[in-house]
Motif scaffolding. Sequence first.
Motif, short mmCIF file in Angstrom:
data_model
loop_
_atom_site.label_atom_id
_atom_site.label_comp_id
_atom_site.label_asym_id
_atom_site.label_seq_id
_atom_site.Cartn_x
_atom_site.Cartn_y
_atom_site.Cartn_z
N ASP A 1 -3.11 4.16 12.46
CA ASP A 1 -3.18 4.00 10.89
C ASP A 1 -2.58 2.63 10.39
OD1 ASP A 1 -3.03 4.86 8.26
OD2 ASP A 1 -1.48 6.28 8.45
N TYR A 2 -2.73 2.30 9.47
CA TYR A 2 -2.25 0.89 8.84
C TYR A 2 -3.14 -0.31 9.52
CZ TYR A 2 1.08 3.19 5.86
OH TYR A 2 1.62 3.74 4.78
N LYS A 3 -4.07 -0.06 9.95
CA LYS A 3 -5.24 -1.21 10.78
C LYS A 3 -6.39 -1.41 9.68
CE LYS A 3 -3.39 -0.51 15.00
NZ LYS A 3 -3.53 -0.71 16.55
N GLN B 1 5.48 -3.63 -0.82
CA GLN B 1 4.08 -3.25 -1.34
C GLN B 1 3.60 -2.51 -0.33
OE1 GLN B 1 0.25 -5.27 -3.51
NE2 GLN B 1 0.42 -5.70 -1.20
N CYS B 2 3.05 -1.16 -0.80
CA CYS B 2 2.27 -0.31 0.14
C CYS B 2 0.87 -0.89 0.54
CB CYS B 2 2.08 1.20 -0.68
SG CYS B 2 1.23 2.41 0.39
N ALA B 3 0.55 -0.63 1.83
CA ALA B 3 -0.93 -1.32 1.92
C ALA B 3 -2.12 -0.61 1.28
CB ALA B 3 -1.12 -0.77 3.68
N GLY B 4 -1.68 0.66 0.85
CA GLY B 4 -2.84 1.22 0.01
C GLY B 4 -2.54 0.99 -1.76
N VAL C 1 7.55 5.26 -4.82
CA VAL C 1 7.89 6.16 -3.60
C VAL C 1 6.90 6.35 -2.78
CG1 VAL C 1 8.96 8.16 -2.92
CG2 VAL C 1 9.74 7.06 -5.03
N ARG C 2 7.06 6.08 -1.50
CA ARG C 2 6.02 6.25 -0.68
C ARG C 2 6.46 7.01 0.69
NH1 ARG C 2 2.81 8.36 2.27
NH2 ARG C 2 0.85 7.28 3.34
N ASN C 3 6.62 8.38 0.46
CA ASN C 3 7.09 9.13 1.68
C ASN C 3 5.99 9.85 2.60
OD1 ASN C 3 9.67 8.62 0.72
ND2 ASN C 3 9.89 10.69 -0.27
N GLY D 1 4.91 -2.41 3.48
CA GLY D 1 6.10 -1.37 3.10
C GLY D 1 6.05 -0.60 4.42
N ALA D 2 5.09 -0.12 5.35
CA ALA D 2 5.24 0.82 6.13
C ALA D 2 6.20 0.56 7.22
CB ALA D 2 3.88 1.13 6.73
N ARG D 3 6.33 -1.04 7.36
CA ARG D 3 7.37 -1.47 8.48
C ARG D 3 8.83 -1.25 7.87
NH1 ARG D 3 3.04 0.10 10.84
NH2 ARG D 3 1.53 -1.28 10.97
MO LIG Z 1 2.21 2.29 2.92
#
Ligand SMILES: [Mo]
Lengths: 387, 387
Positions: free
Chosen positions: A235-237, A98-101, A52-54, A210-212
């Motif tokens: 963020d996310y770069k 997948q989360c970028a992290g 879960v990535r909220n 995942g973020a998109r």
């Molecule tokens: Mo993410």
Amino acid sequence: RDQKAINLNDPFANEPFRLPVLRINSQKPFNAEPPLEVLTDSFITPNELFYVRNHLPVPDFDLENFKLEVLVGGRKLALSVDEIKKKYKPVTITTTIQCAGNRRQEMSQYQNVKGLTWGACAIGTARWTGVRLRDILLDAGFDLNDNRFKHIQFNGNDKDITKSSYGGSIPKHKAMSIDGDVIIAYKMNGVDIPRDHGYPLRVIVPGYVGARNVKWLHQVVASDEESSSHWQRNDYKVFSPSTTFETADYKKAQSIQEMPVISAISTPAEGSKVESDDGVIEVKGYAWSGGGRDIIRVDVSADGGKTWKEANLVKDKPGADDSTHSWAWSLWNAEVEVTPGKKNEIVCKAIDSAYNCQPEFIGPIWNLRGFLTNAWHRISVEVEDDE
Amino acid sequence: RDQKAINLNDPFANEPFRLPVLRINSQKPFNAEPPLEVLTDSFITPNELFYVRNHLPVPDFDLENFKLEVLVGGRKLALSVDEIKKKYKPVTITTTIQCAGNRRQEMSQYQNVKGLTWGACAIGTARWTGVRLRDILLDAGFDLNDNRFKHIQFNGNDKDITKSSYGGSIPKHKAMSIDGDVIIAYKMNGVDIPRDHGYPLRVIVPGYVGARNVKWLHQVVASDEESSSHWQRNDYKVFSPSTTFETADYKKAQSIQEMPVISAISTPAEGSKVESDDGVIEVKGYAWSGGGRDIIRVDVSADGGKTWKEANLVKDKPGADDSTHSWAWSLWNAEVEVTPGKKNEIVCKAIDSAYNCQPEFIGPIWNLRGFLTNAWHRISVEVEDDE
Ligand SMILES: [Mo]
Ligand SMILES: [Mo]
């Protein structure tokens, strides 16, 4: 622990129930991942075990009065969930998100980074059922030859205290190509999408970060520019290892969208003691690449990368979804020779169908926010003497 | 040198004229590349300087009686070059083509491999004009929903002494997708394709390995299987570093198709002496990735990879062709600080739009045929003292 305290002024007072087995990285907003030992037990990740990535509190939802807004130029289409289900052809797409992290923990151990300390389990695979974003946008009057529109923006219903919502965008081409397989989903593995994963509607952008895959979707906007959201612009770069917070130029860097090749070992666990069977142990894990690229090979080493053995790849059932692309991960297993009586360094690396490979070390991909840690996964295990 | 000897029994007696500046790796068949110093002088590689990778003698061609054969199931379409030009819509696609053996020299220096010793110039960029393969196949009766066909095979008119021709194939999806931009070309940079590059017709498969861009095309076949050609089945595949000629399983390995991210330094030259300007030198090169992925960053180091500077990227003119994808390379340049009076190790590495990166070392990607050498490019230069 916070879940028992009921406080009506707390925007996190109405969060859903979560399994205690999840490893929590942040309670408010909720961010958690399943244990590595269970992640690869099944090709499809059970909803309850999906990371879960909220970014914000899980929104309350008035389904009765909910309409998805689709804005194309001056036109607006408003659709209830039932209308979406009835009006467009349903499709099922199996994709790994997948989360970028993911695996940031390893990057922060190399050198400090800013971000949630994810292990290797901010990744999961589900079958999503919904309708093609393309079909909705065409219905809303989107003209494929209209070059005013370059990005499709998504806004969620999760809001911060200023009432501004989570958002993100993807290039028009990904959104409108049939090959892109972008859908607005209402089911996750055959049931209504759980609240933590975007109930009632979530954009699924296969092969992208995942973020998109915006959850709690309430607005789709055709635009000449990327989403103005913080998470799209600032963020996310990813920057070079020599870039600092002072020199990072967020305007110039490209948003993370399509994802690179990655793999990880799920069994045995880092630091564990294992018994070998005549000098052989079994190693298991996952491998994935973005952009619909398949995994064509996973190499496993028990001597830190000096010699390699090719793993067996476990793929999805043919014809299990409505896509012709490889959006889902491959699970893998290998029997490797180890040296009993000492520590063995187990390593894995994957190659995707464009023959892209993972970097050997974290140093050259280190970046200040700790994104996209896709270096070889290395664990150390103590192999006990056979007796 | 062999070109002066006329021997009618020599299948190589009628080869075209080539510029003496080309570095020859093999005379018969002819394989040669331009010098690194000139490769990146222009975004578009001049035809005369474009690397030549021939597997067989350059065929003689009777244009009067030539017809391209297109076989789809039991149907056969035969088209003269003029008919192709008249019947279908012309398009121009700018694409970088790279030999799978580019930079093999470096890999063979690490450990011996089998194959032609290419430097870093078995790569070039051209504007190809032709018609979409998709349009021809649809005209020949290809049904997009017919699942019998999984591959599109190509046969050239270049033949070995047993009269068997060079061949290769690509997946149906790449061939039939509008996004794939696969064309049958008759012009290279505005003129008839030179004999060394496939006169009169060549398949252009953007983002894929050079080997599938079949030259002297005379047959296109829709099939349920890959080309039976030696070069499809028993060549152009990559194995793990631990795989030997004895253990290599060509049936199991995937053909090289879409290409991974790569870059190289073109200036200064390896081993050269350079003068710095107040401790700064200019470094130039190219970077490319397959699959239509753009290059989003090139990092350059003058200390062997400890610190990095971001290069300036030089892209094609917007709207220069009929594609919406990034099939062409990026050229790049950077001014980096060096230490005068000693050897400096200059290194470059590129990142593509899926954030895939190049491997740091050759060892982990070493393979017995020396394919896909895309490790960081490293050169050593002597920087003279400023005075
Ligand atoms: Mo993410
Ligand atoms: Mo090649």
